[in-house]
Design a protein around this motif. Structure first.
Motif, mmCIF file in Angstrom:
data_model
loop_
_atom_site.group_PDB
_atom_site.id
_atom_site.type_symbol
_atom_site.label_atom_id
_atom_site.label_comp_id
_atom_site.label_asym_id
_atom_site.label_seq_id
_atom_site.Cartn_x
_atom_site.Cartn_y
_atom_site.Cartn_z
ATOM 1 N N HIS A 1 0.554 -1.189 -0.067
ATOM 2 C CA HIS A 1 -0.107 0.054 -0.096
ATOM 3 C C HIS A 1 1.071 1.210 -0.020
ATOM 4 N N GLN A 2 2.049 1.406 0.819
ATOM 5 C CA GLN A 2 2.772 2.369 0.832
ATOM 6 C C GLN A 2 3.397 2.503 -0.666
ATOM 7 N N ASP B 1 0.779 4.374 -2.682
ATOM 8 C CA ASP B 1 0.836 5.703 -2.167
ATOM 9 C C ASP B 1 1.747 6.637 -2.878
ATOM 10 N N HIS B 2 3.024 6.005 -2.922
ATOM 11 C CA HIS B 2 4.287 6.572 -3.565
ATOM 12 C C HIS B 2 3.944 7.121 -5.052
ATOM 13 N N ALA C 1 1.456 9.660 -5.224
ATOM 14 C CA ALA C 1 1.680 10.781 -5.077
ATOM 15 C C ALA C 1 2.722 11.528 -5.967
ATOM 16 N N GLU D 1 -5.868 10.192 -6.513
ATOM 17 C CA GLU D 1 -6.632 8.737 -6.386
ATOM 18 C C GLU D 1 -7.875 8.703 -6.101
ATOM 19 N N ARG E 1 -9.756 1.524 -3.916
ATOM 20 C CA ARG E 1 -8.618 0.766 -3.919
ATOM 21 C C ARG E 1 -8.761 -0.752 -3.604
#
Length: 594
Positions: free
Chosen positions: A473-474, A477-478, A481, A493, A497
């Motif tokens: 998930h991170q 996210d990156h 971003a 987004e 998800r």
């Protein structure tokens, strides 16, 4: 088949898993020859009414070539048809062999007929959940009637979204898992009517013939033929479990797998051969941007006002279009010239580009809009490298145009920067490769403009890794971003998800070794082969140590599930039936069932 396909030509061989020595059971060809000889002997016995030794002596006195036995008549009523494969008709052939011969001789015709009946139910759930879909309910009523006529049990589990046919008594021993829903079939993409199945030049056409109604028919017919021969499950029930939301939410089958008593062995027939023991995790997310109005001082030539690509999330777009309006005082002729120049520039980089441009009347009288369209090759999103993403080509053309800055421009630029020519998510920051499951798979599949908002659906296939869900998930996210930053905050987004886990089954157990042995003999393979991994996901991942056994077989042609003019050759359908029937007999119908 949810993002496998799968699934399909997408199989990656695992490190060599040595399977046994040469098979001890006869191959189908050897079994057929044994049966031919048995029929000849049986007919001799009937003709002379004496013992075999005397028959042989009499025959030696005769002249001429040995007569061929009468061909099997599969048009007879069930009892008389099955009698042609009785112990009396085929002396010396074991029950398993007589069953295999019955399936091989008469199974295909029954499978084709049943597949056609199932395909006629338009079980597409794009507009409503399975539990409220009249076509799903109608198919359930048909299956209930079919089961009752053959003495099988039938029930609806959950909210009309899982059907279960059962045969036998006791705890479930073998579960055969399928899905009855299908993906949409836009009529303009098809040469044949998708829900009016027909056989053309040895191929059966129709939505679902490969994914997943054809395979479902092979299982049902296999059970029916076994029962006609008088075979009964000796060690527990055989279940045929049909989920009806596989192409969407999976909620029904998830509930079934949580709450029901599960079989000892579970086989899904919704992916590939030889045996699928691992599946990538299914991942989906949506990028969004407000369409917006560009700045007044923007001096661009054209303004994007609408766009469309793809039919659904799990299919690589076979077509894409972009609607443009002349901007900042430019004429339609100037805009048209700019588009044609951009198309030619892209064609030099991509000789296989299929694109065209035309003008259409605008909403205001006397105005015109410019529509650019690209054509690719639609395939399942788990095998994007086997198709051609029309959205990539559209974004490449847009990238060479002077477009006013709005949300649609930003999304098209994102496709060009982060998805074009990248099947593995490297431009999103995903690197690495699992030895069994391979790399990440990435596909931008669904572009829409609606109610002032631009949306882009993304489908990823995630291999197993040492990192857990939180780490993944991170990483997502990156990536998001980064996209938001490079579009000056326009692209963000959207909701919804989903991140699924990879699935890996036990490759050394009786289920896998049995299926591998069956596959090797039917394909006459003598060397070492190994189970495989797929990029997609099937219902098998919901059942402990469940595996997929077909239907895709590269030697039989390209996988056509989720594609226009979905089809399967009759030879392929017959092979699936014979292999699954043997698996059913070995695992659930034989007294020595494994």
């Amino acid at each position: 088949m949810r993002p496998r396909p799968h699934s399909l030509t997408l199989c990656l061989l695992v490190p060599a898993l040595a399977l046994a020595q040469a098979p001890s059971k006869p191959t189908p060809a050897q079994l057929q020859e044994q049966a031919r000889q048995a029929r000849i002997q049986s007919e001799k016995n009937k003709k002379y009414g004496v013992q075999s030794a005397k028959v042989e002596k009499t025959e030696r006195r005769g002249k001429g070539k040995e007569a061929e036995p009468k061909p099997v008549n599969c048009k007879l009523p069930a009892g008389k048809r099955a009698a042609q494969f009785s112990e009396e008709a085929l002396p010396g052939i074991a029950p398993a062999g007589r069953y295999a011969l019955y399936v091989g001789a008469c199974g295909l015709g029954d499978v084709v007929e049943l597949t056609q009946q199932l395909v006629r139910f338009k079980t597409v759930n794009s507009d409503q959940p399975a539990a409220k879909n009249p076509a799903v309910a109608a198919m359930g009523a048909f299956l209930q009637q079919w089961a009752k006529a053959r003495g099988f049990g039938f029930r609806v589990a959950g909210r009309n979204d899982v059907f279960e046919l059962s045969w036998g008594q006791g705890a479930p021993r073998l579960g055969l898992v399928f899905h009855g829903d299908v993906v949409p079939a836009p009529a303009h993409e098809w040469k044949y009517k998708p829900f009016e199945p027909k056989v053309v030049n040895g191929r059966l056409y129709g939505r679902g013939v490969m994914d997943d109604k054809g395979p479902l028919a092979t299982a049902l017919v296999s059970l029916a033929l076994a029962q006609e021969l008088g075979i009964e499950p000796p060690k527990g029930k055989v279940l045929v479990i049909i989920g009806n939301d596989e192409e969407s939410s999976w909620a029904g089958m998830q509930e079934y797998a949580r709450n029901e008593q599960l079989p000892t062995h579970t086989i899904s027939v919704d992916s590939s051969y030889p045996v699928v023991v691992a599946q990538s995790g299914f991942v989906s997310l949506t990028l969004e941007a407000a369409l917006d109005t560009p700045e007044a001082n923007d001096s661009a030539t054209l303004l994007p006002v609408d766009a469309s690509a793809g039919e659904f999330l799990t299919q690589v777009p076979g077509a894409a279009s972009l609607t443009l309006s002349p901007f900042a005082g430019k004429s339609v002729e100037q805009g048209l010239a700019a588009v044609k120049a951009a198309m030619e520039a892209v064609r030099k980089e991509r000789p296989e580009l299929k694109a065209e441009v035309k003008t259409v009347p605008g909403a205001t009288k006397g105005t015109s809009l410019i529509v650019v369209s690209t054509q690719g090759k639609a395939v399942h999103s788990s095998i994007p490298e086997e198709g051609r993403n029309a959205l990539w080509d559209l974004a490449a053309i847009a990238d060479k145009l002077s477009l006013a800055e709005n949300g649609l421009t930003a999304v098209l630029r994102t496709v060009s920067r982060r998805f074009d020519k990248d099947h593995h998510g490297e431009r999103l920051g995903f690197v690495g490769k699992d030895k069994l499951m391979g790399p990440m798979v990435s596909a931008a599949t669904l572009l829409r403009v609606k109610d002032g908002k631009v949306s882009l659906g993304i489908n990823l296939r995630r291999p197993r890794s040492e990192e857990g869900n939180e780490d993944f998930h991170q990483a997502l996210d990156h990536a998001v971003a980064l996209i938001t930053q490079e579009t000056d905050g326009r692209v963000i987004e959207g909701p919804g998800r989903f991140v699924g886990d990879p699935h890996v089954a036990d490759a050394s157990g009786a289920l896998v070794t049995t299926l591998m042995d069956i596959y090797q003999r039917h394909r006459n393979i003598r060397g070492t082969i190994a189970p495989v991994s797929i990029r997609g996901g099937t219902y098998a991942r919901l059942f402990p140590n469940a595996v997929d056994f077909g239907p895709d077989l590269k030697e039989m042609g390209a996988y056509t599930g989720h594609a226009p003019d979905e089809s399967i050759s009759l030879e392929h359908l017959g092979l699936i039936t014979q292999m699954l029937a043997e698996a059913i007999h070995t695992l659930a119908l034989s007294p020595l069932g494994r």
